[in-house]
Design a protein around this motif. Structure first.
Motif, mmCIF file in Angstrom:
data_model
loop_
_atom_site.group_PDB
_atom_site.id
_atom_site.type_symbol
_atom_site.label_atom_id
_atom_site.label_comp_id
_atom_site.label_asym_id
_atom_site.label_seq_id
_atom_site.Cartn_x
_atom_site.Cartn_y
_atom_site.Cartn_z
ATOM 1 N N LYS A 175 0.819 -1.201 0.000
ATOM 2 C CA LYS A 175 0.000 0.000 0.000
ATOM 3 C C LYS A 175 0.861 1.262 0.000
ATOM 4 C CE LYS A 175 -3.694 -2.423 2.449
ATOM 5 N NZ LYS A 175 -4.481 -2.544 3.706
ATOM 6 N N THR A 176 2.186 1.071 -0.109
ATOM 7 C CA THR A 176 3.100 2.204 -0.148
ATOM 8 C C THR A 176 3.212 2.737 -1.577
ATOM 9 O OG1 THR A 176 4.976 0.716 -0.467
ATOM 10 C CG2 THR A 176 4.416 1.326 1.797
ATOM 11 N N ASP A 177 3.837 3.892 -1.726
ATOM 12 C CA ASP A 177 3.999 4.500 -3.055
ATOM 13 C C ASP A 177 4.899 3.652 -3.944
ATOM 14 O OD1 ASP A 177 2.389 6.600 -2.316
ATOM 15 O OD2 ASP A 177 4.063 7.866 -1.654
ATOM 16 N N ILE A 178 5.954 3.111 -3.352
ATOM 17 C CA ILE A 178 6.868 2.242 -4.111
ATOM 18 C C ILE A 178 6.621 0.804 -3.676
ATOM 19 C CG2 ILE A 178 9.268 1.751 -4.692
ATOM 20 C CD1 ILE A 178 9.963 4.600 -3.948
ATOM 21 N N LYS A 179 5.842 0.101 -4.455
ATOM 22 C CA LYS A 179 5.452 -1.261 -4.100
ATOM 23 C C LYS A 179 6.594 -2.239 -4.419
ATOM 24 C CE LYS A 179 0.500 -0.578 -4.845
ATOM 25 N NZ LYS A 179 0.629 0.883 -4.966
ATOM 26 N N PRO A 180 6.736 -3.289 -3.616
ATOM 27 C CA PRO A 180 7.742 -4.310 -3.928
ATOM 28 C C PRO A 180 7.381 -5.049 -5.214
ATOM 29 C CG PRO A 180 6.900 -4.544 -1.680
ATOM 30 C CD PRO A 180 6.000 -3.591 -2.381
ATOM 31 N N LYS A 181 8.369 -5.600 -5.843
ATOM 32 C CA LYS A 181 8.141 -6.458 -7.005
ATOM 33 C C LYS A 181 7.813 -7.849 -6.494
ATOM 34 C CE LYS A 181 10.437 -8.174 -11.196
ATOM 35 N NZ LYS A 181 11.724 -8.184 -11.946
ATOM 36 N N HIS A 182 6.678 -8.389 -6.939
ATOM 37 C CA HIS A 182 6.181 -9.654 -6.383
ATOM 38 C C HIS A 182 6.256 -10.782 -7.419
ATOM 39 C CE1 HIS A 182 2.731 -12.030 -4.285
ATOM 40 N NE2 HIS A 182 3.922 -12.440 -3.899
ATOM 41 N N THR A 183 6.868 -11.885 -7.018
ATOM 42 C CA THR A 183 6.965 -13.078 -7.864
ATOM 43 C C THR A 183 6.347 -14.248 -7.111
ATOM 44 O OG1 THR A 183 9.038 -12.241 -8.789
ATOM 45 C CG2 THR A 183 8.544 -14.565 -9.168
ATOM 46 N N GLU A 184 5.708 -15.154 -7.839
ATOM 47 C CA GLU A 184 5.043 -16.287 -7.203
ATOM 48 C C GLU A 184 5.623 -17.602 -7.722
ATOM 49 O OE1 GLU A 184 0.922 -15.864 -8.023
ATOM 50 O OE2 GLU A 184 0.642 -14.177 -6.666
ATOM 51 N N LEU A 185 5.699 -18.577 -6.829
ATOM 52 C CA LEU A 185 6.167 -19.914 -7.189
ATOM 53 C C LEU A 185 5.241 -20.929 -6.536
ATOM 54 C CD1 LEU A 185 8.254 -21.825 -8.480
ATOM 55 C CD2 LEU A 185 9.611 -21.629 -6.387
ATOM 56 N N LEU A 186 4.543 -21.701 -7.345
ATOM 57 C CA LEU A 186 3.598 -22.700 -6.840
ATOM 58 C C LEU A 186 4.254 -24.070 -6.851
ATOM 59 C CD1 LEU A 186 0.769 -23.667 -5.986
ATOM 60 C CD2 LEU A 186 0.165 -23.773 -8.418
ATOM 61 N N LEU A 187 4.258 -24.745 -5.703
ATOM 62 C CA LEU A 187 4.764 -26.115 -5.607
ATOM 63 C C LEU A 187 3.578 -27.070 -5.704
ATOM 64 C CD1 LEU A 187 7.451 -25.959 -2.764
ATOM 65 C CD2 LEU A 187 7.668 -25.456 -5.195
ATOM 66 N N GLN A 188 3.691 -28.002 -6.627
ATOM 67 C CA GLN A 188 2.565 -28.915 -6.863
ATOM 68 C C GLN A 188 2.914 -30.370 -6.611
ATOM 69 O OE1 GLN A 188 1.735 -27.347 -10.928
ATOM 70 N NE2 GLN A 188 -0.296 -26.893 -10.126
ATOM 71 N N GLY A 189 4.058 -30.635 -6.024
ATOM 72 C CA GLY A 189 4.413 -32.009 -5.717
ATOM 73 C C GLY A 189 5.396 -32.588 -6.718
ATOM 74 N N LEU A 190 5.828 -33.811 -6.448
ATOM 75 C CA LEU A 190 6.862 -34.468 -7.239
ATOM 76 C C LEU A 190 6.257 -35.303 -8.356
ATOM 77 C CD1 LEU A 190 9.106 -35.782 -4.316
ATOM 78 C CD2 LEU A 190 9.251 -33.592 -5.504
ATOM 79 N N HIS A 191 7.003 -35.431 -9.440
ATOM 80 C CA HIS A 191 6.618 -36.359 -10.488
ATOM 81 C C HIS A 191 6.847 -37.791 -9.991
ATOM 82 C CE1 HIS A 191 5.957 -33.162 -13.294
ATOM 83 N NE2 HIS A 191 7.184 -32.719 -13.174
ATOM 84 N N GLU A 192 6.319 -38.750 -10.720
ATOM 85 C CA GLU A 192 6.373 -40.141 -10.249
ATOM 86 C C GLU A 192 7.802 -40.634 -10.072
ATOM 87 O OE1 GLU A 192 5.074 -44.307 -12.175
ATOM 88 O OE2 GLU A 192 3.386 -42.986 -11.708
ATOM 89 N N THR A 193 8.689 -40.300 -11.029
ATOM 90 C CA THR A 193 10.078 -40.750 -10.930
ATOM 91 C C THR A 193 10.738 -40.194 -9.685
ATOM 92 O OG1 THR A 193 10.228 -40.828 -13.341
ATOM 93 C CG2 THR A 193 12.302 -40.826 -12.118
ATOM 94 N N GLU A 194 10.487 -38.916 -9.401
ATOM 95 C CA GLU A 194 11.069 -38.286 -8.221
ATOM 96 C C GLU A 194 10.471 -38.865 -6.943
ATOM 97 O OE1 GLU A 194 9.795 -34.522 -9.434
ATOM 98 O OE2 GLU A 194 11.568 -34.063 -10.660
ATOM 99 N N SER A 195 9.187 -39.207 -6.988
ATOM 100 C CA SER A 195 8.545 -39.841 -5.831
ATOM 101 C C SER A 195 9.189 -41.179 -5.527
ATOM 102 C CB SER A 195 7.046 -40.016 -6.097
ATOM 103 O OG SER A 195 6.405 -38.774 -6.288
ATOM 104 N N TRP A 196 9.509 -41.922 -6.566
ATOM 105 C CA TRP A 196 10.194 -43.214 -6.394
ATOM 106 C C TRP A 196 11.523 -43.003 -5.672
ATOM 107 C CZ3 TRP A 196 9.750 -48.385 -8.671
ATOM 108 C CH2 TRP A 196 8.468 -48.666 -9.157
#
Length: 985
Positions: free
Chosen positions: A377-398
């Motif tokens: 809510k400030t005049d100079i807003k931070p730069k925002h980046t998002e990273l969604l974790l959705q779990g491991l692929h089957e090989t990585e789960s193994w």
């Protein structure tokens, strides 16, 4: 440009990792210290006779375990010998020294020489010095009293006894250096072991080293399985210095998905790159578990990034102000783990902004929380980046499960079956894989099988408790009920259909669905279906089970087919039940048979039942016993040829009779005898009452006996008509014009459908028409079915106008009879049209589709067209075009300028030419290069495709494709790599 693929594992491209040389007479352990070419984190200076086999040994082991690279000399040197060169090198190559000042420390000239050199390094290279007063008084060290006075007196005596003038002079210089060094080290802020438990004291020292050196935690030593992309993504984000403000990275995901592990891993790798840094773990747990928890976290953060004060503060606003001042002056790196409220964010970050170049990583289970905090809510807003974790692929789960269950890379022989079941159950959830893997370590196959069997009945596991935190964070009963409804009945269901039913069940979906999405308790699939991680779904069902563990008929929802069957068989259902599902195919084979047929009166006491699924259930008795409040009814495999007239359907909003034996759906009550019977039941004219007046979704897919659809005036509120694969369907009544709310029509693979009602073109709200596999392009033509008078009439009625560049008669004769009818029957409101697999040739299409002014998606896949039909160019708003698996396709020229996505691939690939208008907007082109041969075709306009070997190295470098240079220099001889192409403007 940072080339992520070229970064060393777990490091950055600019990090200089020196190898840790092992001195033969010393012991070194831990990670490779990377700051300023230091080989070691800590140098231990101690007197062996005092502490080598006690305190120093314990401290050394604790430092090793904590991943702190420590130098400890393994040899004892007699008094009077000079300091070995390797020890001088080790001190200079260390970032810090721990000096254990014990009783006999000063008796060793070697120790005193180490002390002098360590303090010199402190002055010249920011070497950190931590004195430990091990059962000695700092005053005795400073004033050289007690054992320190005795030792220095002996050294003085040795000096005085020296007959060689040069050596006596050297002794004098050393004595002066030692005196000053002892005074200086005694004046430093050290740690006193007196009155302390050594184990706690050592733990405190290790934590202090971690804080001051930003040494990666022990977990960082192990590669994070399945996190390579995420680590490289964050590495690139950390190195991006383009922002003139602070950068905030939010790592989202459900509980246990790896957010904390990833954030701590990256913090350990890069914290030393910043002026100040701090990692605040388990924010929500600390705040919930302690009255002043947030104040304690503020104190830790403040002490990490600013000078500590001996004055204890009890006001959160004071700490917030101190934090704001500190982050404004210095480039900091912060990790705030598991944030759950705005108050936590505002208290820990303040509202005045950060020094440019600062980086903040926040982990949370709530997506929309971050940008609502005061910083934004400030005049100079931070730069925002998002990273969604959705779990491991089957090989990585193994890999992860093997690591914890077998301590190796592959499952043991004989475990493959149960291993695969467990991997499938966890669905890539790291915490579940780790917890279950550890619990199954060194267990036999039978134990594994028992564990898997009991998983679905367990309600108090660690994994489930972690996931339950997101459920408990839901503020309203409505949202919790919505979550349970979806977990029990709506996973995999189209979102629009589910929302229609749930809204009719008095559930607030407008705020409820977004709230579940924000907490990652729910997601939306690419086909618009509701998705839920299996572990999250089971957690939701656990919550329903808590309503009554042993008496399922007392719960609000029943989804377990065995339990539903027993409740219906025993007729125990009461008014508390809101939803029930039973699919006889899901029961054990031994439960099927004539003796297990059910009676309709089993439902008679379920007055509040609104959701009912009875798939492949054979019920005897009158259907007037069905609950009157039903909103959603699903009866796949219904055995009767028509819907019972006494079935109460006045409140139904969704009816699914797929795979049933019904032969017609012409009002279901138009038979005079049945209508008269129904009139006697309630004394009303049912046609006037409109028995299905609330119905919005009708699904009759795969009803092979269904031959006609009519009397649509019975359900004027209908929004979705789904009649897929009804291979016997011959006609759809013109009364469909009564369904003025209709938005979706799916008649895919109704191959016998002779006529599509032209009146459909009059409907004003139809957005989607799916006509896949309807054989619209059959070879025979029929000029009699559609004369030009009818065409003129349709045009006059504002149906699809057909303008041609040839005579009308020539055009009509060229179009197959069904397509002629179809082409004049398209609603002008269409947004999505699918004509997949209709045997349509290029000549089958009319010249003009411009009346479809709202159409954004058109799918022509699996048709024998040789070029893009001309009518496609006339669509003014087309954004997505599918021309996949058109095996005769040779050219695609000048698609509409509005196009954003084109799917263009098939095998074998007959395509020769693609031409774009250079003025087109950026386009996503999905095309398989799997069978592409360089030079086999060209793309003109926006994109140029050429073999990689013909591209200049500077172009590859500018794109960051350094790894491709190797292939280029090798002449692109690898057939697999030669298919990689450069896209350049």
């Amino acid at each position: 440009m940072v080339v992520l693929s070229d970064l060393p594992e777990g490091s950055s491209s600019t990090d200089d990792y020196s190898s840790s040389a092992h001195v033969p007479t010393s012991s070194t352990h831990g990670h490779n210290s990377s700051a300023h070419n230091h080989r070691y984190d800590v140098f231990l200076s101690f007197r062996g006779v005092d502490t080598r086999h006690s305190f120093t040994d314990h401290l050394h082991k604790a430092l090793i375990y904590a991943n702190i690279n420590t130098f400890l000399d393994d040899e004892e040197i007699e008094t009077g010998e000079d300091l070995k060169p390797e020890l001088e090198s080790a001190i200079k190559a260390s970032r810090a020294s721990i000096i254990i000042l014990s009783k006999n420390y000063a008796s060793s000239t070697w120790c005193l020489d180490e002390l002098v050199l360590i303090l010199e390094q402190r002055m010249t290279s920011n070497h950190i010095v931590i004195p430990i007063f091990y059962h000695v008084e700092p005053t005795h060290v400073r004033k050289q009293q007690s054992s320190f006075g005795d030792a220095m007196a002996k050294h003085k005596k040795t000096m005085e006894e020296e007959t060689n003038a040069n050596k006596r002079s050297q002794w004098a210089q050393k004595m002066d250096q030692w005196n000053k060094a002892l005074i200086e080290v005694a004046n430093l802020k050290g740690k006193d072991v007196n009155g302390r438990l050594e184990t706690e004291f050592i733990e405190e020292i290790v934590k202090d080293i971690h804080r001051r050196l930003h040494v990666p935690s022990r977990s960082v030593r192990q590669q994070l399985i399945g996190m390579d992309y995420e680590i490289k993504f964050i590495t690139s984000w950390l190195k991006d210095g383009s922002s003139h403000t602070a950068d905030i990275l939010t790592i989202y995901g459900i509980g246990g998905i790896g957010k904390t592990t990833l954030a701590k891993h990256v913090y350990g790798l890069y914290a030393h790159k910043f002026h100040k840094s701090s990692c605040i773990e388990d924010v929500s747990r600390v705040c919930d578990g302690k009255f002043n928890g947030l104040l304690d976290l503020q104190e830790k953060l403040s002490s990490d990034i600013s000078k500590t004060s001996s004055v204890k503060v009890h006001d959160a606003s004071v700490y917030t102000s101190k934090i704001e001042n500190a982050v404004a002056r210095k480039r900091v790196f912060l990790v705030l783990d598991d944030i759950s409220t705005l108050d936590q964010l505002d208290t820990l970050l303040g509202s005045k902004g950060f020094h440019p170049g600062s980086k903040i990583i926040i982990t949370t289970k709530e997506r929309r929380l971050i940008e609502r905090c005061a910083l934004f809510k400030t005049d100079i807003k931070p730069k925002h980046t998002e990273l969604l974790l959705q779990g491991l692929h089957e090989t990585e789960s193994w890999k992860l499960l093997c690591l914890h269950a077998f301590k190796c890379k592959y499952p043991k022989t004989g475990y493959e079956g149960v291993f695969y079941k467990l991997v499938k159950y966890c669905q890539g959830h790291p915490l579940a894989l780790v917890v279950l893997g550890k619990s199954l370590y060194d267990r036999d196959v039978t134990y594994w099988e028992g564990c898997i069997e009991g998983l679905k009945k367990e309600t108090d596991s660690h994994v489930n408790n972690v996931l339950r935190m997101s459920f408990n964070s839901l503020q309203s009963k409505n949202d919790k009920d919505l979550f349970k409804y979806i977990a029990c009945f709506f996973v995999g269901i189209d979102r629009d259909v589910a929302e229609t039913i749930l809204h009719a069940c008095n559930i607030n979906i407008r705020s409820g669905i977004p709230n579940l999405l924000d907490r990652f308790l729910l997601s939306i699939g690419w086909k618009n279906e509701l998705k839920m991680h299996q572990l999250v779904q089971e957690m939701g069902r656990f919550e329903v089970r808590q309503e009554s563990l042993d008496k399922p008929w007392k719960r609000s929802l029943l989804w377990c087919h065995e339990e539903s069957f027993r409740v219906l068989k025993q007729k125990k259902g009461k008014g508390n039940l809101v939803g029930l599902a039973l699919d006889m195919r899901m029961l054990e084979k031994e439960m099927l048979g004539a003796s297990y047929k059910l009676k309709t009166d089993a439902l008679s006491k379920m007055d509040n039942l609104m959701l009912l699924q009875l798939n492949y259930v054979h019920m005897n008795g009158s259907y007037e016993n069905f609950p009157p409040e039903l909103r959603g009814l699903c009866m796949h495999g219904f055995h009767l040829k028509s819907i019972p007239s006494e079935l109460p359907m006045e409140n139904l909003v969704a009816l699914d009779m797929s795979y049933s034996n019904i032969e017609s759906f012409i009002g279901c009550y138009s038979n005079p005898q049945r209508l008269e019977k129904r009139k006697k039941l309630d004394g009303l004219c049912l046609k006037n009452k409109r028995l299905l007046g609330s119905l919005k979704v009708l699904n009759l897919s795969f009803c092979k006996q269904l031959c006609s659809l009519g009397d649509f005036d019975q359900f004027p509120a209908l929004e979705r008509l789904i009649v897929r694969n009804c291979t016997g369907l011959l006609e759809v009544s013109e009364s469909i014009e009564q369904c003025v709310e209709l938005a979706l029509i799916d008649l895919s693979y109704c191959k016998q459908l002779k006529n599509l009602p032209r009146i459909i073109g009059m409907l004003k709200k139809v957005k989607t028409m799916l006509l896949n596999g309807c054989n619209l392009g059959e070879s025979q033509t029929d000029n009699t079915n559609l004369n030009m008078d009818s065409l003129d009439m349709c045009n006059a009625n504002k149906n699809i106008s057909i303008r041609t560049r040839t005579s009308s008669s020539a055009f009509v004769g060229a179009i197959p009879s069904r397509l002629k009818l179809f082409s004049v029957s398209l609603p002008r409101s269409l947004v999505r049209l699918s004509l997949v697999n209709n045997n349509l040739s290029t000549e089958s299409f009319p010249m003009d589709f411009s009346s479809l002014s709202m159409l954004k998606e058109l799918y022509l896949d699996s048709n024998p067209i040789h070029s893009m039909p001309n009518c496609v160019r006339t669509l003014p708003k087309l954004e997505k075009l599918g021309i996949r698996d058109c095996n005769k396709l040779k050219s695609v020229e000048h698609p509409p300028h509005t196009l954003k996505t084109m799917m263009l691939y098939s095998y074998p690939d007959s395509l020769e030419k693609v031409v774009f208008d250079p003025k087109m907007s950026p386009l996503q082109l999905f095309h398989s290069l799997k069978h592409y041969t360089p030079g086999s075709y060209e793309i003109e306009g926006m994109v140029k495709i050429q073999p990689m070997v013909g591209v200049e190295e500077k172009v590859l470098r500018s794109l960051g494709w350094i790894n491709l240079l190797h292939n280029k220099r090798n002449g692109g001889n690898n057939p697999r790599e030669s298919r990689m192409q450069v896209l350049s403007g």
